[in-house]
Design an enzyme around this catalytic site. Sequence first.
Site, PDB file in Angstrom:
ATOM      1  N   TYR A 144      35.443  32.671  51.523  1.00  0.00           N
ATOM      2  CA  TYR A 144      34.488  33.376  50.653  1.00  0.00           C
ATOM      3  C   TYR A 144      33.089  32.767  50.781  1.00  0.00           C
ATOM      4  CZ  TYR A 144      32.669  35.475  46.305  1.00  0.00           C
ATOM      5  OH  TYR A 144      31.933  36.176  45.368  1.00  0.00           O
ATOM      6  N   ARG A 185      40.299  35.782  37.399  1.00  0.00           N
ATOM      7  CA  ARG A 185      39.143  34.958  37.038  1.00  0.00           C
ATOM      8  C   ARG A 185      39.273  34.538  35.574  1.00  0.00           C
ATOM      9  NH1 ARG A 185      34.444  38.516  39.821  1.00  0.00           N
ATOM     10  NH2 ARG A 185      36.042  40.144  39.694  1.00  0.00           N
ATOM     11  N   ARG A 210      30.850  26.497  33.702  1.00  0.00           N
ATOM     12  CA  ARG A 210      30.357  27.714  34.346  1.00  0.00           C
ATOM     13  C   ARG A 210      29.341  28.346  33.403  1.00  0.00           C
ATOM     14  NH1 ARG A 210      32.997  25.670  37.733  1.00  0.00           N
ATOM     15  NH2 ARG A 210      34.419  26.604  39.259  1.00  0.00           N
TER      16      ARG A 210
HETATM   17  P1  NAD Z   1      35.702  43.139  42.683  1.00  0.00           P
HETATM   18  O1  NAD Z   1      36.764  42.474  43.459  1.00  0.00           O
HETATM   19  O2  NAD Z   1      36.057  43.778  41.368  1.00  0.00           O
HETATM   20  O3  NAD Z   1      34.950  44.238  43.558  1.00  0.00           O
HETATM   21  C1  NAD Z   1      34.849  44.187  44.953  1.00  0.00           C
HETATM   22  C2  NAD Z   1      35.116  45.573  45.506  1.00  0.00           C
HETATM   23  O4  NAD Z   1      35.008  45.535  46.932  1.00  0.00           O
HETATM   24  C3  NAD Z   1      36.514  46.084  45.166  1.00  0.00           C
HETATM   25  O5  NAD Z   1      36.465  47.400  44.679  1.00  0.00           O
HETATM   26  C4  NAD Z   1      37.242  46.020  46.511  1.00  0.00           C
HETATM   27  O6  NAD Z   1      38.291  46.965  46.616  1.00  0.00           O
HETATM   28  C5  NAD Z   1      36.106  46.272  47.470  1.00  0.00           C
HETATM   29  N1  NAD Z   1      36.382  45.760  48.822  1.00  0.00           N
HETATM   30  C6  NAD Z   1      36.885  44.561  49.168  1.00  0.00           C
HETATM   31  N2  NAD Z   1      37.003  44.463  50.503  1.00  0.00           N
HETATM   32  C7  NAD Z   1      36.554  45.635  51.011  1.00  0.00           C
HETATM   33  C8  NAD Z   1      36.443  46.155  52.333  1.00  0.00           C
HETATM   34  N3  NAD Z   1      36.809  45.424  53.390  1.00  0.00           N
HETATM   35  N4  NAD Z   1      35.949  47.405  52.492  1.00  0.00           N
HETATM   36  C9  NAD Z   1      35.595  48.159  51.426  1.00  0.00           C
HETATM   37  N5  NAD Z   1      35.683  47.719  50.147  1.00  0.00           N
HETATM   38  C10 NAD Z   1      36.162  46.468  49.947  1.00  0.00           C
HETATM   39  O7  NAD Z   1      34.562  42.034  42.452  1.00  0.00           O
HETATM   40  P2  NAD Z   1      33.191  42.123  41.633  1.00  0.00           P
HETATM   41  O8  NAD Z   1      33.240  41.071  40.609  1.00  0.00           O
HETATM   42  O9  NAD Z   1      32.899  43.502  41.242  1.00  0.00           O
HETATM   43  O10 NAD Z   1      32.152  41.647  42.748  1.00  0.00           O
HETATM   44  C11 NAD Z   1      31.290  42.545  43.420  1.00  0.00           C
HETATM   45  C12 NAD Z   1      30.422  41.784  44.398  1.00  0.00           C
HETATM   46  O11 NAD Z   1      29.616  40.837  43.695  1.00  0.00           O
HETATM   47  C13 NAD Z   1      31.209  41.001  45.445  1.00  0.00           C
HETATM   48  O12 NAD Z   1      30.545  41.066  46.666  1.00  0.00           O
HETATM   49  C14 NAD Z   1      31.182  39.596  44.905  1.00  0.00           C
HETATM   50  O13 NAD Z   1      31.302  38.643  45.934  1.00  0.00           O
HETATM   51  C15 NAD Z   1      29.812  39.545  44.243  1.00  0.00           C
HETATM   52  N6  NAD Z   1      29.807  38.529  43.192  1.00  0.00           N
HETATM   53  C16 NAD Z   1      30.437  38.749  42.003  1.00  0.00           C
HETATM   54  C17 NAD Z   1      30.462  37.759  41.043  1.00  0.00           C
HETATM   55  C18 NAD Z   1      31.145  37.952  39.719  1.00  0.00           C
HETATM   56  O14 NAD Z   1      31.245  37.001  38.958  1.00  0.00           O
HETATM   57  N7  NAD Z   1      31.610  39.133  39.367  1.00  0.00           N
HETATM   58  C19 NAD Z   1      29.830  36.528  41.296  1.00  0.00           C
HETATM   59  C20 NAD Z   1      29.213  36.335  42.525  1.00  0.00           C
HETATM   60  C21 NAD Z   1      29.191  37.340  43.461  1.00  0.00           C
HETATM   61  N1  UDP Z   2      40.087  28.633  35.442  1.00  0.00           N
HETATM   62  C1  UDP Z   2      40.937  28.156  34.460  1.00  0.00           C
HETATM   63  N2  UDP Z   2      41.980  28.940  34.109  1.00  0.00           N
HETATM   64  C2  UDP Z   2      42.231  30.155  34.640  1.00  0.00           C
HETATM   65  C3  UDP Z   2      41.341  30.647  35.649  1.00  0.00           C
HETATM   66  C4  UDP Z   2      40.295  29.833  36.025  1.00  0.00           C
HETATM   67  O1  UDP Z   2      40.750  27.065  33.915  1.00  0.00           O
HETATM   68  O2  UDP Z   2      43.202  30.806  34.254  1.00  0.00           O
HETATM   69  C5  UDP Z   2      38.918  27.793  35.825  1.00  0.00           C
HETATM   70  C6  UDP Z   2      38.746  27.562  37.313  1.00  0.00           C
HETATM   71  O3  UDP Z   2      39.489  26.457  37.755  1.00  0.00           O
HETATM   72  C7  UDP Z   2      37.245  27.356  37.387  1.00  0.00           C
HETATM   73  C8  UDP Z   2      36.679  28.209  36.279  1.00  0.00           C
HETATM   74  O4  UDP Z   2      37.760  28.481  35.411  1.00  0.00           O
HETATM   75  O5  UDP Z   2      36.940  26.002  37.125  1.00  0.00           O
HETATM   76  C9  UDP Z   2      36.113  29.538  36.774  1.00  0.00           C
HETATM   77  O6  UDP Z   2      37.087  30.138  37.587  1.00  0.00           O
HETATM   78  P1  UDP Z   2      36.925  31.602  38.190  1.00  0.00           P
HETATM   79  O7  UDP Z   2      38.126  31.842  39.032  1.00  0.00           O
HETATM   80  O8  UDP Z   2      36.648  32.550  37.083  1.00  0.00           O
HETATM   81  O9  UDP Z   2      35.605  31.559  39.062  1.00  0.00           O
HETATM   82  P2  UDP Z   2      34.926  30.496  40.066  1.00  0.00           P
HETATM   83  O10 UDP Z   2      35.772  29.264  40.163  1.00  0.00           O
HETATM   84  O11 UDP Z   2      34.838  31.223  41.356  1.00  0.00           O
HETATM   85  O12 UDP Z   2      33.625  30.207  39.441  1.00  0.00           O
END
Ligand code: NAD
Ligand code: UDP
Length: 312
Positions: A144, A185, A210
Amino acid sequence: MKQILVTGGAGFVGSHLCERLLEDGNDVICLDNFYSGAKENVWHLIGRPGFELVRHDVTDPYRIEVDEIYNLACPASPVYYQYDPIQTTKTSVFGTFHMLGIAKRTHAKILQASTSEVYGDPEIHPQPETYRGNVNPIGLRSCYDEGKRCAESLCFDYHRIHGVKAKVVRIFNTYGPRMAVNDGRVVSNFIVQALRGEDITIYGDGSQTRSFQFVSDLIEGLVRMMATEDTFTGPVNLGNPGEFTMLELAEKVVRMTGSRSKLVFRPLPADDPKMRRPDITLAKTHLAWEPKVPLDEGLKKTIDYFKEKLRV
Ligand code: NAD
Ligand code: UDP
């Protein structure tokens, strides 16, 4: 009226973005392979004038003429992105490469959804965009983190070499309605566990931090970033600087749901960042943006959503 492509449009963030872009009077093409998203997230948009849903995997080339591209396709939950890590890297790298190709050919603006994960386990706190990060290139999270870093690199090279109007945002932990029940998450996990009366699983001792941003704030930031001048690439951090330990989050969720769930401690996953908090000075000055929704208010909306979803 603009033609706008949203990849990953059936995901958690993407579905809110599609909704907003339609409300603003645009035509929206929502493209998704439904890996971590679901048709259900955009069900209510199907049939609305200007909305199209396309099943496609961004690792395969795609041809379309549009004015703007929001490239969100990529699973964001560690559970999902680690399930098939090679596909995760391919999605970020080939997917972004294909979208940049469309932007180059059609002169579309493209916004790349990058992540705070490019900072890895940060040694600088809070994290400004100038920080180059501390990512393990061979660990479980690297599919990732490095995939997203490579995607950023591609955006900047297409901008420098081909003049593509690329824009990079680094998104910090975002939560809200339409996260999947089994997303994995932390916010959705804790809420679902609390509502079901199951143990709340804290990884490690819960002292890691976070900064949580409510989805409506992120959407506003994305739209503002896309509207910046063509030469502005960023990267720009989008996140809420309010910082909480996972223990604080768990206690808050238990209190707000009135749950009897117990807190239990589980092993900390490898390379789990110890702290994370955005420096949002650039977003404030260049986008005139800052988050508006405090954690308690956003959590209440998210809890209400999951109550309805789980029928509890
Ligand atoms: P999500 O997993 O709910 O959404 C991602 C979407 O992309 C899904 O609908 C999935 O089916 C689609 N997808 C995955 N692989 C694909 C592929 N190969 N072709 C077409 N579609 C594909 O996640 P989200 O939280 O909505 O995140 C959206 C974007 O924002 C992502 O790029 C993620 O990396 C970025 N982002 C999100 C967060 C967050 O906290 N939500 C934080 C940092 C970055
Ligand atoms: N985490 C946790 N319990 C859970 C899921 C996640 O304590 O059931 C913790 C995880 O280890 C991390 C933080 O929560 O320290 C945020 O995790 P998340 O998967 O939401 O996102 P990211 O680690 O990518 O920020």
